[in-house]
Design an enzyme around this catalytic site. Structure first.
Site, PDB file in Angstrom:
ATOM      1  N   ASP A   1       0.806  -7.082  -1.088  1.00 50.51           N
ATOM      2  CA  ASP A   1       0.652  -6.585   0.274  1.00 50.51           C
ATOM      3  C   ASP A   1       1.025  -7.961   1.183  1.00 50.51           C
ATOM      4  O   ASP A   1       0.530  -9.409   0.378  1.00 50.51           O
ATOM      5  CB  ASP A   1      -0.549  -6.447   1.212  1.00 50.51           C
ATOM      6  CG  ASP A   1      -2.430  -6.949   1.342  1.00 50.51           C
ATOM      7  OD1 ASP A   1      -1.870  -8.403   0.533  1.00 50.51           O
ATOM      8  OD2 ASP A   1      -3.206  -6.380   1.655  1.00 50.51           O
TER       9      ASP A   1
ATOM     10  N   ASN B   1     -14.649  -2.171   5.137  1.00 44.44           N
ATOM     11  CA  ASN B   1     -14.322  -0.953   5.787  1.00 44.44           C
ATOM     12  C   ASN B   1     -14.096   0.461   4.577  1.00 44.44           C
ATOM     13  O   ASN B   1     -13.392   1.224   4.254  1.00 44.44           O
ATOM     14  CB  ASN B   1     -14.226  -1.051   6.854  1.00 44.44           C
ATOM     15  CG  ASN B   1     -12.438  -0.912   6.185  1.00 44.44           C
ATOM     16  OD1 ASN B   1     -12.145  -1.373   5.354  1.00 44.44           O
ATOM     17  ND2 ASN B   1     -10.967  -0.159   7.393  1.00 44.44           N
TER      18      ASN B   1
ATOM     19  N   HIS C   1     -11.286  -1.005   2.190  1.00 45.09           N
ATOM     20  CA  HIS C   1      -9.804  -0.796   2.045  1.00 45.09           C
ATOM     21  C   HIS C   1      -9.859  -1.905   0.820  1.00 45.09           C
ATOM     22  O   HIS C   1     -10.189  -2.250   0.516  1.00 45.09           O
ATOM     23  CB  HIS C   1      -9.406  -1.097   3.074  1.00 45.09           C
ATOM     24  CG  HIS C   1      -8.629  -2.505   3.356  1.00 45.09           C
ATOM     25  ND1 HIS C   1      -8.677  -3.013   4.492  1.00 45.09           N
ATOM     26  CD2 HIS C   1      -9.498  -3.767   2.807  1.00 45.09           C
ATOM     27  CE1 HIS C   1      -9.034  -4.587   4.646  1.00 45.09           C
ATOM     28  NE2 HIS C   1      -9.478  -4.911   3.905  1.00 45.09           N
TER      29      HIS C   1
ATOM     30  N   GLU D   1      -5.816   1.835   4.265  1.00 42.41           N
ATOM     31  CA  GLU D   1      -6.781   2.089   5.440  1.00 42.41           C
ATOM     32  C   GLU D   1      -7.723   3.414   4.882  1.00 42.41           C
ATOM     33  O   GLU D   1      -7.420   4.064   4.166  1.00 42.41           O
ATOM     34  CB  GLU D   1      -7.139   2.080   6.662  1.00 42.41           C
ATOM     35  CG  GLU D   1      -6.158   0.491   7.246  1.00 42.41           C
ATOM     36  CD  GLU D   1      -7.094  -0.435   7.104  1.00 42.41           C
ATOM     37  OE1 GLU D   1      -8.370  -0.878   6.284  1.00 42.41           O
ATOM     38  OE2 GLU D   1      -7.015  -1.495   7.901  1.00 42.41           O
TER      39      GLU D   1
END
Ligand code: GLP
Length: 248
Positions: free
Chosen positions: A67, A135, A137, A142
């Protein structure tokens, strides 16, 4: 899914770093998928030290990063291209023309669309390194991410912006979007190693190893892959019922 529990982040660096070294030695033309964030840093340090000592040859290796932030030039100190050069590539004999990081500026939308084809043209990713967000990801996919997604532009959620604010002067400076390999792009890799350390990752690791497959926790998509190894320290393993293999 194979689970390995080690003492701390330096032990993750050694165990996973040595897997990478062995892999390059066995197959000098290997294609790696690489990750950024704090978690992979001990691994990259291990690879640099190995290169200095043993001169492992990286000249034919190809890498694809997961990313990049939208809006950060490759020269920006917090861009993932800059991170990879500084933390790894500048210290190995790798050919930078064979290191790919998604574009975050210019025609990044077109770049994202071409990224999976570029990976396929290189023969696909042999070994993908992954971190995980608090979280759940993976890359920047996400919660609620589409499990069929390929590389594209994604919105970052507030928890990620807050978690990554530590690298910027303030949370306001954290980009709100990124280009990320999709869940499907990640699952296309032949082999995956996911790493995590620290108690703030314990819930995500519990979901990954013992939870239901569920896009509220994008990391659970890895349960659909045939060859995943999870390497965590004791604190990230803190909520698990499963014991895995302990290496000390
Ligand atoms: C970042 C990256 C992920 C990374 C994760 C965890 O936002 N996009 O690829 O795995 O968050 O980062 P860290 O290792 O710093 O905890």
């Amino acid at each position: 899914m194979k689970l390995i529990v080690v003492e701390d982040e330096n032990a993750i660096g050694k165990v996973v770093g040595q897997i990478f070294v062995n892999t390059v030695q066995q197959n000098p033309k290997i294609v790696f998928g690489l990750a950024t964030g704090s978690s992979p840093e001990p691994i990259y340090q291990y690879l640099i030290e190995d290169y200095q000592k043993n001169k492992t040859d990286w000249s034919k290796v190809t890498t694809f990063n997961l990313d990049e932030y939208v809006g950060l030039e490759p020269t920006h100190l917090q861009s993932y291209r800059y991170f990879m050069n500084e933390k790894l590539f500048d210290h190995l004999n790798i050919d930078k023309n064979h290191t790919y990081v998604p574009l975050g500026t210019g025609d990044y939308v077109a770049g994202a669309k071409e990224y999976d084809a570029l990976i396929a043209k290189a023969g696909g990713i042999d070994l993908q390194l992954l971190g995980v967000g608090t979280n759940g990801h993976v890359g920047f996919n996400e919660p609620l991410a589409d499990f069929n997604s390929l590389t594209g532009v994604v919105d970052l959620v507030e928890t990620t912006i807050q978690a990554n604010a530590r690298f910027f002067a303030s949370a306001n400076e954290v980009p709100k979007q990124a280009v990320s390999m999709g869940i499907k792009s990640i699952l296309n890799a032949k082999k995956i190693i996911l790493i995590a350390n620290g108690s703030n990752k314990a819930q995500a690791i519990k979901q990954l190893v013992e939870g239901e497959i569920n896009n509220l926790w994008p990391c659970t998509a890895l349960q659909m892959h045939q060859d995943v190894t999870v390497v965590v320290d004791k604190t990230a393993a803190g909520l698990l019922q499963s014991h895995g293999i302990n290496i000390n």
